[in-house]
Design an enzyme around this catalytic site. Structure first.
Site, mmCIF file in Angstrom:
data_model
loop_
_atom_site.group_PDB
_atom_site.id
_atom_site.type_symbol
_atom_site.label_atom_id
_atom_site.label_comp_id
_atom_site.label_asym_id
_atom_site.label_seq_id
_atom_site.Cartn_x
_atom_site.Cartn_y
_atom_site.Cartn_z
ATOM 1 N N ASP A 39 0.869 -1.182 0.000
ATOM 2 C CA ASP A 39 0.000 0.000 0.000
ATOM 3 C C ASP A 39 0.907 1.234 0.000
ATOM 4 O O ASP A 39 2.084 1.151 0.322
ATOM 5 C CB ASP A 39 -0.888 0.015 1.259
ATOM 6 N N ASP A 61 3.492 2.559 -4.545
ATOM 7 C CA ASP A 61 2.320 2.996 -5.308
ATOM 8 C C ASP A 61 2.029 1.958 -6.392
ATOM 9 O O ASP A 61 2.944 1.567 -7.126
ATOM 10 C CB ASP A 61 2.643 4.365 -5.945
ATOM 11 N N VAL A 62 0.756 1.550 -6.495
ATOM 12 C CA VAL A 62 0.430 0.518 -7.497
ATOM 13 C C VAL A 62 0.669 0.983 -8.930
ATOM 14 O O VAL A 62 0.786 0.154 -9.830
ATOM 15 C CB VAL A 62 -1.032 -0.007 -7.388
ATOM 16 N N SER A 140 -16.455 -3.708 -9.028
ATOM 17 C CA SER A 140 -17.533 -3.002 -8.306
ATOM 18 C C SER A 140 -18.842 -3.230 -9.044
ATOM 19 O O SER A 140 -18.833 -3.457 -10.266
ATOM 20 C CB SER A 140 -17.220 -1.499 -8.270
ATOM 21 N N TYR A 153 -14.854 6.090 -12.634
ATOM 22 C CA TYR A 153 -14.777 4.942 -11.725
ATOM 23 C C TYR A 153 -15.483 3.743 -12.353
ATOM 24 O O TYR A 153 -14.934 2.630 -12.382
ATOM 25 C CB TYR A 153 -15.415 5.304 -10.385
ATOM 26 N N LYS A 157 -13.737 0.198 -13.447
ATOM 27 C CA LYS A 157 -14.081 -1.099 -12.841
ATOM 28 C C LYS A 157 -14.599 -2.074 -13.899
ATOM 29 O O LYS A 157 -14.387 -3.288 -13.798
ATOM 30 C CB LYS A 157 -15.102 -0.901 -11.718
HETATM 31 N N1 LIG Z 1 -16.133 0.210 -0.103
HETATM 32 C C1 LIG Z 1 -16.974 0.054 -1.112
HETATM 33 O O1 LIG Z 1 -18.176 0.364 -0.986
HETATM 34 C C2 LIG Z 1 -16.488 -0.515 -2.417
HETATM 35 C C3 LIG Z 1 -17.459 -0.841 -3.365
HETATM 36 C C4 LIG Z 1 -17.046 -1.381 -4.584
HETATM 37 C C5 LIG Z 1 -15.710 -1.579 -4.845
HETATM 38 N N2 LIG Z 1 -14.783 -1.255 -3.913
HETATM 39 C C6 LIG Z 1 -13.373 -1.472 -4.261
HETATM 40 O O2 LIG Z 1 -12.738 -2.239 -3.273
HETATM 41 C C7 LIG Z 1 -11.361 -1.864 -3.188
HETATM 42 C C8 LIG Z 1 -11.024 -1.527 -1.747
HETATM 43 O O3 LIG Z 1 -11.826 -0.423 -1.353
HETATM 44 P P1 LIG Z 1 -11.997 0.053 0.164
HETATM 45 O O4 LIG Z 1 -13.410 0.383 0.352
HETATM 46 O O5 LIG Z 1 -11.319 -0.904 1.044
HETATM 47 O O6 LIG Z 1 -11.204 1.450 0.087
HETATM 48 P P2 LIG Z 1 -10.150 2.087 1.106
HETATM 49 O O7 LIG Z 1 -10.020 3.500 0.640
HETATM 50 O O8 LIG Z 1 -10.559 1.829 2.510
HETATM 51 O O9 LIG Z 1 -8.818 1.283 0.813
HETATM 52 C C9 LIG Z 1 -8.155 1.419 -0.422
HETATM 53 C C10 LIG Z 1 -6.663 1.230 -0.156
HETATM 54 O O10 LIG Z 1 -6.001 1.348 -1.426
HETATM 55 C C11 LIG Z 1 -4.826 2.124 -1.200
HETATM 56 N N3 LIG Z 1 -4.420 2.784 -2.436
HETATM 57 C C12 LIG Z 1 -5.148 3.660 -3.163
HETATM 58 N N4 LIG Z 1 -4.420 4.097 -4.197
HETATM 59 C C13 LIG Z 1 -3.207 3.499 -4.108
HETATM 60 C C14 LIG Z 1 -2.022 3.562 -4.882
HETATM 61 N N5 LIG Z 1 -1.931 4.355 -5.954
HETATM 62 N N6 LIG Z 1 -0.971 2.792 -4.525
HETATM 63 C C15 LIG Z 1 -1.044 1.997 -3.430
HETATM 64 N N7 LIG Z 1 -2.140 1.907 -2.647
HETATM 65 C C16 LIG Z 1 -3.206 2.649 -2.984
HETATM 66 C C17 LIG Z 1 -5.208 3.140 -0.133
HETATM 67 O O11 LIG Z 1 -4.070 3.687 0.504
HETATM 68 C C18 LIG Z 1 -6.073 2.296 0.785
HETATM 69 O O12 LIG Z 1 -5.325 1.685 1.795
HETATM 70 C C19 LIG Z 1 -11.168 -0.691 -4.145
HETATM 71 O O13 LIG Z 1 -10.642 -1.163 -5.364
HETATM 72 C C20 LIG Z 1 -12.580 -0.183 -4.344
HETATM 73 O O14 LIG Z 1 -12.746 0.484 -5.575
HETATM 74 C C21 LIG Z 1 -15.130 -0.720 -2.691
#
Ligand SMILES: NC(=O)c1ccc[n+]([C@@H]2O[C@H](COP(=O)([O-])OP(=O)(O)OC[C@H]3O[C@@H](n4cnc5c(N)ncnc54)[C@H](O)[C@@H]3O)[C@@H](O)[C@H]2O)c1
Length: 252
Positions: A39, A61-62, A140, A153, A157
């Site tokens: 992360d 960073d990814v 998503s 977004y 996805k």
């Molecule tokens: N929470 C929801 O309702 C939801 C719904 C659909 C999809 N998602 C997907 O699930 C995944 C996780 O989401 P979440 O809710 O846990 O979000 P979150 O924001 O709690 O966690 C996302 C993590 O990704 C890390 N991150 C973001 N950009 C980065 C980068 N460039 N390099 C390295 N790390 C990076 C952040 O630091 C964070 O720790 C995401 O792909 C999100 O799109 C979430």
């Protein structure tokens, strides 16, 4: 207590510092896996690592190939890697087609699409070398149906769901399964930020999001983690190329 499903396995989890990546990592560790957490949030990584015995962390960073290469080298040093979960992602701004800037659009695609691809680009060879394994990406519901207020977004996805299908077909003969979860609205820091960003409209936005879910509540992170762990596990041995909604009936 059922038998642990991941004893002795090495798993890479991106986005492991928060939300869905964190619960996935904790679940894997609780069932015997050694987890490599990646992360850009170093403090969050340390918090997750404290709950995942035997885990290691790699900050990066990814969107950076160099960082992803460092991740792959750190994971390979532990032994054969057979599991990958790519949870790192961003929602980007809540802006429609005509309002989002080119820079904002590119950033969403860089993280969600290129970032997912780079994780696969660097970890898939390790899984191949190990003789097979399982990958779960995070798409998503927004990638499966219209999302007019978050078009970047949604499109990013949808791209992830397409990668899942192409990879699954290509890698099935190599003993590698590839699936995604497509969460609805799940209580994580990402959802909280979406509501906080609505300012005075917060209550209205929350009500709108809630109304999409026939089950009548938002999802819990653990409920997505459970689906990810199932798809990663051998119990899902005949499931590949699937983009699985975990959405309280939103897409029903
Ligand atoms: N929470 C929801 O309702 C939801 C719904 C659909 C999809 N998602 C997907 O699930 C995944 C996780 O989401 P979440 O809710 O846990 O979000 P979150 O924001 O709690 O966690 C996302 C993590 O990704 C890390 N991150 C973001 N950009 C980065 C980068 N460039 N390099 C390295 N790390 C990076 C952040 O630091 C964070 O720790 C995401 O792909 C999100 O799109 C979430």
């Amino acid at each position: 207590m059922t038998s642990p499903r991941f004893t002795g396995r090495i798993a890479v989890v991106t986005g492991g510092a928060s939300g869905l990546g964190r619960v996935t990592a904790e679940g894997l560790a609780a069932e015997g896996a050694r987890v490599v957490l990646f992360d850009r949030d170093e403090a969050g990584l340390a918090e997750t690592a404290a709950k995942c015995p035997g885990s290691i962390t790699v900050a990066g960073d990814v969107t950076s190939a160099a960082d992803q290469q460092r991740l792959a080298e750190a994971a390979a040093a532990l032994g054969p890697v057979t599991l990958l979960a790519t949870a790192a992602g961003t929602l980007g701004p809540t802006l429609g087609f005509l309002d989002i800037s080119e820079e904002q659009w590119d950033r969403v695609f860089d993280i969600n699409v290129k970032g997912t691809w780079l994780s696969i680009r660097y970890i898939l060879p390790l899984i191949k070398a190990a003789g097979g394994g399982s990958i779960v990406t995070f798409a998503s519901t927004a990638g499966l149906i219209a999302q007019p207020v978050m078009p970047a977004y949604a499109a990013s996805k949808a791209a992830v769901t397409s990668m899942v299908r192409s990879l699954a077909k290509g890698e099935a003969p190599n003993g590698i399964r590839v699936n995604s979860v497509c969460p609805g609205s799940i209580w994580t820091p990402m959802l909280e930020a979406t509501f906080a960003g609505a300012g005075e409209e917060r209550a209205k936005r929350e009500a709108e999001f809630l109304a999409r879910h026939p089950i009548g509540r938002f999802g819990k992170a653990e409920e997505v983690g459970a689906a990810v762990l199932f798809l990663l596990s051998d119990a899902a041995g005949f499931i590949t190329g699937v983009n699985l909604p975990v959405d309280g009936g939103r897409l029903a």
